[in-house]
Design an enzyme around this catalytic site. Structure first.
Site, PDB file in Angstrom:
ATOM      1  N   GLY A  10     -25.701 -67.919  35.784  1.00 30.84           N
ATOM      2  CA  GLY A  10     -25.836 -68.134  37.229  1.00 30.84           C
ATOM      3  C   GLY A  10     -27.258 -68.135  37.762  1.00 30.84           C
ATOM      4  O   GLY A  10     -27.466 -67.963  38.964  1.00 30.84           O
TER       5      GLY A  10
ATOM      6  N   LEU B   9     -18.702 -75.413  33.090  1.00 30.03           N
ATOM      7  CA  LEU B   9     -18.425 -76.091  31.828  1.00 30.03           C
ATOM      8  C   LEU B   9     -17.083 -76.804  31.738  1.00 30.03           C
ATOM      9  O   LEU B   9     -16.844 -77.549  30.798  1.00 30.03           O
ATOM     10  CB  LEU B   9     -18.559 -75.082  30.670  1.00 30.03           C
ATOM     11  CG  LEU B   9     -19.938 -74.407  30.596  1.00 30.03           C
ATOM     12  CD1 LEU B   9     -20.018 -73.465  29.409  1.00 30.03           C
ATOM     13  CD2 LEU B   9     -21.070 -75.427  30.551  1.00 30.03           C
TER      14      LEU B   9
ATOM     15  N   GLU C 217     -37.276 -75.661  39.664  1.00 30.35           N
ATOM     16  CA  GLU C 217     -38.247 -76.373  40.481  1.00 30.35           C
ATOM     17  C   GLU C 217     -37.579 -77.494  41.303  1.00 30.35           C
ATOM     18  O   GLU C 217     -37.935 -77.713  42.452  1.00 30.35           O
ATOM     19  CB  GLU C 217     -39.303 -76.947  39.537  1.00 30.35           C
ATOM     20  CG  GLU C 217     -40.497 -77.560  40.212  1.00 30.35           C
ATOM     21  CD  GLU C 217     -41.439 -78.185  39.185  1.00 30.35           C
ATOM     22  OE1 GLU C 217     -41.394 -77.810  37.985  1.00 30.35           O
ATOM     23  OE2 GLU C 217     -42.213 -79.064  39.579  1.00 30.35           O
TER      24      GLU C 217
ATOM     25  N   ASN D  26     -29.192 -70.667  38.145  1.00 29.48           N
ATOM     26  CA  ASN D  26     -29.298 -71.778  39.107  1.00 29.48           C
ATOM     27  C   ASN D  26     -28.594 -71.447  40.416  1.00 29.48           C
ATOM     28  O   ASN D  26     -29.093 -71.769  41.491  1.00 29.48           O
ATOM     29  CB  ASN D  26     -28.721 -73.073  38.511  1.00 29.48           C
ATOM     30  CG  ASN D  26     -29.735 -73.788  37.642  1.00 29.48           C
ATOM     31  OD1 ASN D  26     -30.687 -74.388  38.137  1.00 29.48           O
ATOM     32  ND2 ASN D  26     -29.559 -73.702  36.322  1.00 29.48           N
TER      33      ASN D  26
ATOM     34  N   ASN E 107     -23.669 -82.526  39.341  1.00 27.97           N
ATOM     35  CA  ASN E 107     -23.828 -81.622  38.193  1.00 27.97           C
ATOM     36  C   ASN E 107     -25.274 -81.648  37.732  1.00 27.97           C
ATOM     37  O   ASN E 107     -25.961 -82.654  37.881  1.00 27.97           O
ATOM     38  CB  ASN E 107     -22.921 -82.127  37.053  1.00 27.97           C
ATOM     39  CG  ASN E 107     -23.036 -81.288  35.788  1.00 27.97           C
ATOM     40  OD1 ASN E 107     -23.065 -80.053  35.839  1.00 27.97           O
ATOM     41  ND2 ASN E 107     -23.114 -81.947  34.642  1.00 27.97           N
TER      42      ASN E 107
ATOM     43  N   HIS F  10     -27.505 -81.228  34.220  1.00 26.26           N
ATOM     44  CA  HIS F  10     -27.334 -81.222  32.768  1.00 26.26           C
ATOM     45  C   HIS F  10     -28.709 -81.062  32.109  1.00 26.26           C
ATOM     46  O   HIS F  10     -29.674 -81.702  32.539  1.00 26.26           O
ATOM     47  CB  HIS F  10     -26.673 -82.534  32.329  1.00 26.26           C
ATOM     48  CG  HIS F  10     -26.362 -82.536  30.869  1.00 26.26           C
ATOM     49  ND1 HIS F  10     -25.255 -81.903  30.345  1.00 26.26           N
ATOM     50  CD2 HIS F  10     -27.046 -83.047  29.810  1.00 26.26           C
ATOM     51  CE1 HIS F  10     -25.258 -82.040  29.025  1.00 26.26           C
ATOM     52  NE2 HIS F  10     -26.328 -82.724  28.680  1.00 26.26           N
TER      53      HIS F  10
ATOM     54  N   ASP G 136     -20.450 -85.987  32.061  1.00 26.95           N
ATOM     55  CA  ASP G 136     -21.886 -86.347  32.078  1.00 26.95           C
ATOM     56  C   ASP G 136     -22.163 -87.846  32.192  1.00 26.95           C
ATOM     57  O   ASP G 136     -23.204 -88.317  31.736  1.00 26.95           O
ATOM     58  CB  ASP G 136     -22.592 -85.815  30.808  1.00 26.95           C
ATOM     59  CG  ASP G 136     -22.448 -84.318  30.655  1.00 26.95           C
ATOM     60  OD1 ASP G 136     -22.423 -83.618  31.683  1.00 26.95           O
ATOM     61  OD2 ASP G 136     -22.350 -83.844  29.508  1.00 26.95           O
TER      62      ASP G 136
ATOM     63  N   ILE H 162     -13.984 -81.691  35.469  1.00 25.48           N
ATOM     64  CA  ILE H 162     -13.439 -81.715  36.829  1.00 25.48           C
ATOM     65  C   ILE H 162     -12.221 -82.646  36.875  1.00 25.48           C
ATOM     66  O   ILE H 162     -12.291 -83.794  36.429  1.00 25.48           O
ATOM     67  CB  ILE H 162     -14.526 -82.202  37.818  1.00 25.48           C
ATOM     68  CG1 ILE H 162     -15.709 -81.227  37.821  1.00 25.48           C
ATOM     69  CG2 ILE H 162     -13.967 -82.389  39.224  1.00 25.48           C
ATOM     70  CD1 ILE H 162     -15.385 -79.811  38.249  1.00 25.48           C
TER      71      ILE H 162
HETATM   72  C1  GAR Z   1     -28.237 -74.853  32.872  1.00 25.96           C
HETATM   73  O1  GAR Z   1     -29.322 -75.075  31.996  1.00 25.96           O
HETATM   74  C2  GAR Z   1     -27.474 -76.135  33.086  1.00 25.96           C
HETATM   75  O2  GAR Z   1     -28.274 -77.291  33.010  1.00 25.96           O
HETATM   76  C3  GAR Z   1     -26.508 -76.120  31.928  1.00 25.96           C
HETATM   77  O3  GAR Z   1     -26.108 -74.777  31.827  1.00 25.96           O
HETATM   78  C4  GAR Z   1     -27.209 -73.947  32.202  1.00 25.96           C
HETATM   79  C5  GAR Z   1     -26.694 -72.898  33.136  1.00 25.96           C
HETATM   80  O4  GAR Z   1     -27.647 -71.917  33.384  1.00 25.96           O
HETATM   81  N1  GAR Z   1     -25.389 -76.984  32.154  1.00 25.96           N
HETATM   82  C6  GAR Z   1     -24.778 -77.641  31.186  1.00 25.96           C
HETATM   83  O5  GAR Z   1     -25.105 -77.531  30.019  1.00 25.96           O
HETATM   84  C7  GAR Z   1     -23.653 -78.561  31.647  1.00 25.96           C
HETATM   85  N2  GAR Z   1     -23.221 -79.424  30.602  1.00 25.96           N
HETATM   86  P1  GAR Z   1     -27.456 -70.860  34.536  1.00 25.96           P
HETATM   87  O6  GAR Z   1     -26.037 -70.307  34.423  1.00 25.96           O
HETATM   88  O7  GAR Z   1     -28.467 -69.807  34.286  1.00 25.96           O
HETATM   89  O8  GAR Z   1     -27.661 -71.564  35.839  1.00 25.96           O
END
Ligand code: GAR
Length: 192
Positions: A16, A87, A178, A18, A104, A106, A147, A90
């Site tokens: 989490g 993950l 960023e 992000n 999303n 990625h 994706d 949807i």
């Molecule tokens: C992020 O790097 C995101 O890009 C990736 O999971 C991570 C989650 O990090 N998403 C995927 O791989 C989707 N296919 P977080 O839980 O620390 O935000």
């Protein structure tokens, strides 16, 4: 004149970081509000991160997600549903109900290294094994294939000889922090 607040729903499965970054970014932004953080794993660290912010949270199971959750979402009138480290695929019902309103992030330069099973360190390992010179992040509209929806934004980094999946993950995470909130904000006003 009355200003309308734009409402965001965030979905996450794990750490989490992000989600926290997006919440902090919009905390002091007028007219944009995170109204719900939802996820599939009640033990995921994302829920601890969200606690101090006084935002509603929801944990769901697969069947609930596929059937009833879209009715719950409706109650929040979201302007955008954001997958931030989420993950599960949807359901098509959601895509039809919220066309262009689910996005999303990625951790690669799509269309490379996307698809089922491609998340987190799996992506970065594949990047290293394939010997590509660049990787990065993609923010895209969600369609019914993993994706594959239209790309809204990409940013890249060089892959260095000494890179490991961990070192790439660290630099990719920095790029995500960023750019993601700003791209969300710009996209929100584009789809008005
Ligand atoms: C992020 O790097 C995101 O890009 C990736 O999971 C991570 C989650 O990090 N998403 C995927 O791989 C989707 N296919 P977080 O839980 O620390 O935000």
């Amino acid at each position: 004149m009355k200003t309308i607040t734009k409402k965001l729903i965030l979905l996450a499965s794990g750490d989490g970081s992000n989600v926290e970054n997006i919440i902090k970014y919009f905390k002091n932004t007028p007219n944009i509000e995170v109204v719900l953080v939802a996820g599939n794993n009640k033990n995921a660290y994302v829920f601890e991160r969200v606690e101090p912010f006084n935002i509603e949270t929801l944990v769901f199971t697969k069947s609930y997600f596929n059937n009833k959750f879209v009715n719950i979402i409706e109650l929040y009138h979201p302007d955008l549903i954001i997958l931030a480290g989420f993950l599960w695929k949807i359901p098509e019902l959601w895509i039809n109900k919220y066309p262009n309103k689910i996005i999303n992030i990625h951790p690669s330069l799509l269309p490379s290294f996307g698809g089922k099973g491609m998340y987190g360190s799996n992506v970065h390992e594949a990047v290293i094994n394939s010997k590509v010179k660049k990787t990065g992040i993609s923010i895209h509209i969600v369609n019914k294939e993993y994706d594959e929806g239209n790309i809204i934004f990409q940013a890249e980094i060089n892959v260095l000889i000494e890179d490991t999946p961990e070192s790439i993950a660290r630099r990719v995470q920095i790029l995500e922090k960023e750019h993601f909130p700003r791209v969300i904000k710009e996209y929100l006003f584009k789809i008005e």
